[in-house]
Structure formats: structure tokens, C-alpha cells
Design a protein around this motif. Structure first.
Motif, PDB file in Angstrom:
ATOM      1  N   ARG A  20      37.344  38.127  45.826  1.00  0.00           N
ATOM      2  CA  ARG A  20      36.573  37.356  44.812  1.00  0.00           C
ATOM      3  C   ARG A  20      35.043  37.035  45.337  1.00  0.00           C
ATOM      4  N   GLU A  23      32.882  40.479  44.917  1.00  0.00           N
ATOM      5  CA  GLU A  23      32.837  40.438  43.336  1.00  0.00           C
ATOM      6  C   GLU A  23      31.674  39.380  43.135  1.00  0.00           C
ATOM      7  N   ARG A  24      31.412  38.309  43.848  1.00  0.00           N
ATOM      8  CA  ARG A  24      30.620  37.194  43.468  1.00  0.00           C
ATOM      9  C   ARG A  24      29.257  37.736  43.828  1.00  0.00           C
TER      10      ARG A  24
END
Length: 112
Positions: A20, A23-24
Motif C-alpha cells: 500500500r 502504491e501511494r
């Protein structure tokens, strides 16, 4: 390579990061480039290339199906110019090195 493939690749090379978070990071980079271009700013990534915008003046065009003359409005389009290092790699002037993973990075004190 798609955005999701890029995220997976970065995640493989950096196993200490959560998916995550990778991805950020990738999403933030693309958003920042997009926002800069929307403000008509130039974005330069050394060794890779530069993103900028170009202005296309209004002109007369032709409908290819009917041959009819049509008015094409002025517009702003994104433009990318490759950096010297990228051009050299694409033309085989620079050897491409395989990406180093943390486990294969080697001895202490070496910088990538």
C-alpha cells in the motif's frame, strides 16, 4: 509496463515496504507530474527525460472520411523529450545493468 506492474516491481525490489505504501508513492509521483503539467510547468527527471506542454494553434483540418474542411480548436498537449542517458541506453551506447536487489547489492559501503 503498466502502473500496477511498476508497483509490483518496486515492491519486489524493496521488500521492507508495504504494498500500500509503494502504491501511494507511485500514485503521488504521477499526481505531482500531472498537477505540474496542468499548471504549465516543466517536469525534468535527470537521465530519463522532461515532460512539458505544447500549445497547438487553431487550424483548418480535414475530415478523412468525408474530405470536408473542419475547424480544429486550439489545444494544449503533453510532450515528452527523452534525456541523453535514456536515448543512449535505447541505442545501445550504454550497457544496461540489472536492477540490484537489497540481497544482491553486495559489500558494505558501496553506493548504488
Amino acid at each position: 509496463m503498466t502502473k500496477s506492474e511498476l508497483i509490483l516491481r518496486i515492491g519486489e525490489l524493496n521488500p521492507h515496504l508495504y504494498h500500500r505504501d509503494v502504491e501511494r508513492i507511485v500514485t503521488t509521483i504521477f499526481e505531482e507530474i500531472t498537477q505540474a503539467l496542468a499548471k504549465r510547468e516543466r517536469v525534468e527527471l535527470r537521465g530519463f527525460g522532461a515532460f512539458s506542454v505544447k500549445f497547438r494553434e487553431a487550424r483548418r483540418g480535414r475530415n478523412p472520411r468525408t474530405g470536408e474542411t473542419v475547424a480544429v480548436e486550439q489545444k494544449v498537449v503533453p510532450f515528452f523529450k527523452t534525456g541523453k542517458e535514456l536515448r543512449d541506453r535505447l541505442n545501445g551506447r550504454i550497457e544496461t545493468e540489472p536492477a540490484k536487489t537489497p540481497s544482491s547489492a553486495g559489500g558494505a559501503g558501496k553506493e548504488p
